[in-house]
Design a protein around this motif. Sequence first.
Motif, PDB file in Angstrom:
ATOM      1  N   LYS A  13       0.818  -1.217   0.000  1.00  0.00           N
ATOM      2  CA  LYS A  13       0.000   0.000   0.000  1.00  0.00           C
ATOM      3  C   LYS A  13       0.852   1.268   0.000  1.00  0.00           C
ATOM      4  CE  LYS A  13      -3.737  -2.360   2.459  1.00  0.00           C
ATOM      5  NZ  LYS A  13      -4.548  -2.434   3.700  1.00  0.00           N
ATOM      6  N   PHE A  14       2.048   1.183   0.546  1.00  0.00           N
ATOM      7  CA  PHE A  14       2.930   2.348   0.650  1.00  0.00           C
ATOM      8  C   PHE A  14       3.882   2.418  -0.540  1.00  0.00           C
ATOM      9  CE2 PHE A  14       6.871   4.184   2.826  1.00  0.00           C
ATOM     10  CZ  PHE A  14       6.468   5.497   2.649  1.00  0.00           C
ATOM     11  N   GLU A  25      18.390   6.437  -5.390  1.00  0.00           N
ATOM     12  CA  GLU A  25      17.601   7.633  -5.707  1.00  0.00           C
ATOM     13  C   GLU A  25      16.123   7.306  -5.878  1.00  0.00           C
ATOM     14  OE1 GLU A  25      21.659   8.393  -5.996  1.00  0.00           O
ATOM     15  OE2 GLU A  25      20.536   6.826  -7.095  1.00  0.00           O
ATOM     16  N   GLN A  26      15.846   6.110  -6.356  1.00  0.00           N
ATOM     17  CA  GLN A  26      14.471   5.676  -6.558  1.00  0.00           C
ATOM     18  C   GLN A  26      13.808   5.336  -5.218  1.00  0.00           C
ATOM     19  OE1 GLN A  26      14.664   1.673  -7.412  1.00  0.00           O
ATOM     20  NE2 GLN A  26      12.736   1.479  -8.547  1.00  0.00           N
ATOM     21  N   LEU A  27      14.610   4.905  -4.250  1.00  0.00           N
ATOM     22  CA  LEU A  27      14.089   4.493  -2.946  1.00  0.00           C
ATOM     23  C   LEU A  27      13.959   5.659  -1.970  1.00  0.00           C
ATOM     24  CD1 LEU A  27      13.363   1.957  -1.208  1.00  0.00           C
ATOM     25  CD2 LEU A  27      15.785   1.884  -0.547  1.00  0.00           C
ATOM     26  N   GLN A  28      14.837   6.630  -2.095  1.00  0.00           N
ATOM     27  CA  GLN A  28      14.946   7.706  -1.103  1.00  0.00           C
ATOM     28  C   GLN A  28      13.633   8.451  -0.817  1.00  0.00           C
ATOM     29  OE1 GLN A  28      17.973  10.589  -2.047  1.00  0.00           O
ATOM     30  NE2 GLN A  28      18.042  11.378   0.050  1.00  0.00           N
ATOM     31  N   PRO A  29      12.790   8.729  -1.824  1.00  0.00           N
ATOM     32  CA  PRO A  29      11.553   9.463  -1.528  1.00  0.00           C
ATOM     33  C   PRO A  29      10.664   8.782  -0.482  1.00  0.00           C
ATOM     34  CG  PRO A  29      11.943   9.417  -3.891  1.00  0.00           C
ATOM     35  CD  PRO A  29      12.968   8.528  -3.274  1.00  0.00           C
ATOM     36  N   PHE A  30      10.698   7.476  -0.420  1.00  0.00           N
ATOM     37  CA  PHE A  30       9.875   6.780   0.574  1.00  0.00           C
ATOM     38  C   PHE A  30      10.394   7.038   1.986  1.00  0.00           C
ATOM     39  CE2 PHE A  30       9.277   4.435  -3.397  1.00  0.00           C
ATOM     40  CZ  PHE A  30       7.887   4.401  -3.461  1.00  0.00           C
ATOM     41  N   TYR A  31      11.710   7.097   2.115  1.00  0.00           N
ATOM     42  CA  TYR A  31      12.283   7.424   3.423  1.00  0.00           C
ATOM     43  C   TYR A  31      12.027   8.888   3.783  1.00  0.00           C
ATOM     44  CZ  TYR A  31      14.441   2.945   4.353  1.00  0.00           C
ATOM     45  OH  TYR A  31      14.614   1.617   4.646  1.00  0.00           O
ATOM     46  N   ARG A  46       0.257   4.895  14.149  1.00  0.00           N
ATOM     47  CA  ARG A  46       0.154   3.458  13.880  1.00  0.00           C
ATOM     48  C   ARG A  46       0.335   3.186  12.390  1.00  0.00           C
ATOM     49  NH1 ARG A  46      -3.651  -0.712  13.141  1.00  0.00           N
ATOM     50  NH2 ARG A  46      -3.349  -2.509  14.518  1.00  0.00           N
ATOM     51  N   GLN A  47      -0.304   4.020  11.532  1.00  0.00           N
ATOM     52  CA  GLN A  47      -0.166   3.858  10.091  1.00  0.00           C
ATOM     53  C   GLN A  47       1.267   4.109   9.645  1.00  0.00           C
ATOM     54  OE1 GLN A  47      -2.551   2.658   7.907  1.00  0.00           O
ATOM     55  NE2 GLN A  47      -0.739   2.527   6.584  1.00  0.00           N
ATOM     56  N   TRP A  48       1.922   5.059  10.287  1.00  0.00           N
ATOM     57  CA  TRP A  48       3.322   5.363   9.987  1.00  0.00           C
ATOM     58  C   TRP A  48       4.186   4.129  10.256  1.00  0.00           C
ATOM     59  CZ3 TRP A  48       7.848   5.504  12.892  1.00  0.00           C
ATOM     60  CH2 TRP A  48       8.924   6.218  12.351  1.00  0.00           C
ATOM     61  N   PHE A  49       3.934   3.478  11.387  1.00  0.00           N
ATOM     62  CA  PHE A  49       4.670   2.252  11.706  1.00  0.00           C
ATOM     63  C   PHE A  49       4.397   1.153  10.673  1.00  0.00           C
ATOM     64  CE2 PHE A  49       5.402   3.674  16.171  1.00  0.00           C
ATOM     65  CZ  PHE A  49       6.722   3.270  16.296  1.00  0.00           C
ATOM     66  N   LEU A  50       3.159   1.049  10.222  1.00  0.00           N
ATOM     67  CA  LEU A  50       2.815   0.039   9.224  1.00  0.00           C
ATOM     68  C   LEU A  50       3.539   0.301   7.901  1.00  0.00           C
ATOM     69  CD1 LEU A  50      -1.020  -0.312   9.902  1.00  0.00           C
ATOM     70  CD2 LEU A  50       0.713  -2.074  10.286  1.00  0.00           C
ATOM     71  N   ASP A  51       3.587   1.570   7.489  1.00  0.00           N
ATOM     72  CA  ASP A  51       4.279   1.914   6.239  1.00  0.00           C
ATOM     73  C   ASP A  51       5.781   1.658   6.366  1.00  0.00           C
ATOM     74  OD1 ASP A  51       1.863   2.661   5.187  1.00  0.00           O
ATOM     75  OD2 ASP A  51       2.163   4.813   5.459  1.00  0.00           O
ATOM     76  N   SER A  53       7.156  -0.526   8.321  1.00  0.00           N
ATOM     77  CA  SER A  53       7.324  -1.977   8.344  1.00  0.00           C
ATOM     78  C   SER A  53       7.242  -2.559   6.933  1.00  0.00           C
ATOM     79  CB  SER A  53       6.247  -2.608   9.233  1.00  0.00           C
ATOM     80  OG  SER A  53       6.384  -4.002   9.279  1.00  0.00           O
ATOM     81  N   GLU A  54       6.333  -2.047   6.111  1.00  0.00           N
ATOM     82  CA  GLU A  54       6.215  -2.525   4.730  1.00  0.00           C
ATOM     83  C   GLU A  54       7.503  -2.271   3.959  1.00  0.00           C
ATOM     84  OE1 GLU A  54       4.118  -0.960   0.720  1.00  0.00           O
ATOM     85  OE2 GLU A  54       2.697  -1.282   2.383  1.00  0.00           O
ATOM     86  N   LEU A  55       8.045  -1.071   4.118  1.00  0.00           N
ATOM     87  CA  LEU A  55       9.276  -0.705   3.425  1.00  0.00           C
ATOM     88  C   LEU A  55      10.437  -1.592   3.890  1.00  0.00           C
ATOM     89  CD1 LEU A  55      10.913   1.175   1.581  1.00  0.00           C
ATOM     90  CD2 LEU A  55      11.050   2.796   3.484  1.00  0.00           C
ATOM     91  N   GLU A  56      10.553  -1.758   5.192  1.00  0.00           N
ATOM     92  CA  GLU A  56      11.651  -2.560   5.738  1.00  0.00           C
ATOM     93  C   GLU A  56      11.521  -4.036   5.346  1.00  0.00           C
ATOM     94  OE1 GLU A  56      12.546   0.190   9.713  1.00  0.00           O
ATOM     95  OE2 GLU A  56      11.275  -1.592   9.865  1.00  0.00           O
ATOM     96  N   SER A  57      10.291  -4.533   5.288  1.00  0.00           N
ATOM     97  CA  SER A  57      10.076  -5.935   4.893  1.00  0.00           C
ATOM     98  C   SER A  57      10.497  -6.161   3.445  1.00  0.00           C
ATOM     99  CB  SER A  57       8.607  -6.328   5.080  1.00  0.00           C
ATOM    100  OG  SER A  57       8.251  -6.284   6.437  1.00  0.00           O
ATOM    101  N   TYR A  58      10.134  -5.202   2.581  1.00  0.00           N
ATOM    102  CA  TYR A  58      10.522  -5.308   1.177  1.00  0.00           C
ATOM    103  C   TYR A  58      12.047  -5.363   1.045  1.00  0.00           C
ATOM    104  CZ  TYR A  58      11.561  -4.109  -3.644  1.00  0.00           C
ATOM    105  OH  TYR A  58      12.081  -4.127  -4.917  1.00  0.00           O
ATOM    106  N   LEU A  59      12.728  -4.437   1.728  1.00  0.00           N
ATOM    107  CA  LEU A  59      14.183  -4.357   1.607  1.00  0.00           C
ATOM    108  C   LEU A  59      14.863  -5.568   2.237  1.00  0.00           C
ATOM    109  CD1 LEU A  59      14.592  -0.554   2.309  1.00  0.00           C
ATOM    110  CD2 LEU A  59      15.046  -1.728   0.147  1.00  0.00           C
TER     111      LEU A  59
END
Length: 574
Positions: A13-14, A25-31, A46-51, A53-59
């Motif tokens: 979702k994120f 450079e493609q990843l940085q905007p999400f951080y 809570r939503q911030w933590f979920l987003d 977590s999604e990013l960290e799980s992908y990486l």
Amino acid sequence: MSAINIPQRPPRKFLGEDFELTTWEQLQPFYENLVNRPIQSAEALRQWFLDKSELESYLSENFAWRYIRMTCDTSSEQYQQEFGDFVENFQPHLSSYGNALDKKALESPFLNELKDQGFDIALRSMKKAIEIFRDENIPLQTQIQTEQAKYGATVGAMTVNIQGEEVTLQKASDFLQSTDRALREEVWNKIQTRRLEDKDKLDELLNTLRDLRHQVATNAGFDNFRDYMFAALGRFDYTPQDCFNFHESVAEAVVSMLNTMALERKEALQLSSLRPWDFKVDPQNLPPLKPFSTGDELLEKTITCFTLLDPELGDYLRIMKAMGHLDLESRKGKAPGGYNYPLEEIGVPFIFMNATSNLRDLVTLLHEGGHAVHNFVTRDLLLNSFKNTPAEVAELASMSMELLTMDYWDVFFENKDELRRAKIQHLESIIETLPWVATIDKFQHWIYENPSHSVAERQQNWLTIYEQFSDSLTDWSGLEAFKKYIWQKQLHIYEVPFYYIEYGMAQLGAIGVWRNYKQNPQQGLQGYLNALKLGYTAPISAIYAAANIPFDFSKEYITELMNFVKDELEKLKK
């Protein structure tokens, strides 16, 4: 047999469904989004933590596949390059942003309103990570990861010629179970001689890693790397002194059992002198146990074994098989060892090992299968940090599975005498595990408490420590050069420093889980699964308590458990 359902990863979702990692450079905007996003309510936090977590799980999963491919084929320059690319071009940025995100989370006024179980544990770890973070350590950590990868490449390339065939050291070690003593001696010497060829290279590699690690520790304000790692590993539940107490308890309560076993072996084999190549052969001089012939057979029989324990556990391995998440057989060019690597997006891990055809390989797959079960039962926890358990808990999952499945080992051994032999060998290996764990752990404490030591000093202290936890019957005369370097076979010293005492603590826990299971199979198994399902949403002691066992490594408790194992052994030997 019912059809299995192949898990699907949750929707991104994120990140978005079409995201593929190519450049920083493609990843940085999400951080940047996570760092700069305004958070004005508990639900927004809570939503911030979920987003996050999604990013960290992908990486995490992206990195995992790079590591898996590299270890499955250490000769591939492409896989080495892809792994190195992540380490050099992504991880430095991830460390820096990770620290910024930890700070943002801890500064939020809405933290106390997050009611999900586990946030207190996650926040405790975040606070510790902030305390030890230093910008100047980012390039050092990158360099350390690059250096660590050299160990697997060096050892993975080691082969010896046995009976006209070039084989890996793992495969060669199978010959140490031969009833032909002259062959055992020849093979043992070839393995040790081959290891010794790279001793200077591996000594220098450890010197490099020791110096880099010490620099990381002093940069972060610690006296030594050991103290830094206790913080970095989140060891909130015990101290270095507890480790020293464990060492002493094992020396007092277990080493005498090694001497008893060695004497029994020497007498059974009718030897005037017990040599290092005499420990894997059956003491009755019977041919080595062969629980399977191929990796496929090993997997199928293990699936059956898990199913008999609990059908759902068997389904977990079936899913991994269907998804191609296993690489089991030993071959040239594979990195040494075995592992279960969590894949945090899909929630279905990958098992890697170097099976040939022996009992140790069977136990390895049961062990890694225990880790896999842990991944499956925690895959639906809210955040990826809730799934990332400390090793004291992770190894409880794996080592308990070795014992919980023993009642079903007739899947591998139709012959009752062979089944009995297999159980005896495994229980004796557990008695051997605790002293070896104490040896490696105490050695690592010494290495980093003495960061300017010479190679000669390291050899001498290794021998002193090794002899404290070894039987006194083995005759090493003429083999002293090999004895000084036994430690180089332990990849943890190079790749995951200070990750070893956990095996000892978890081994005690696993014996406790098994004892509960022997008394009441249904309650014992349920307690085990209850503990695993917690992931890392509770302190270690509470997770062990969920399995109805104490988190205790006192001399009294170790003695109690060893007496239980001894009783079980005596029943088998009657």
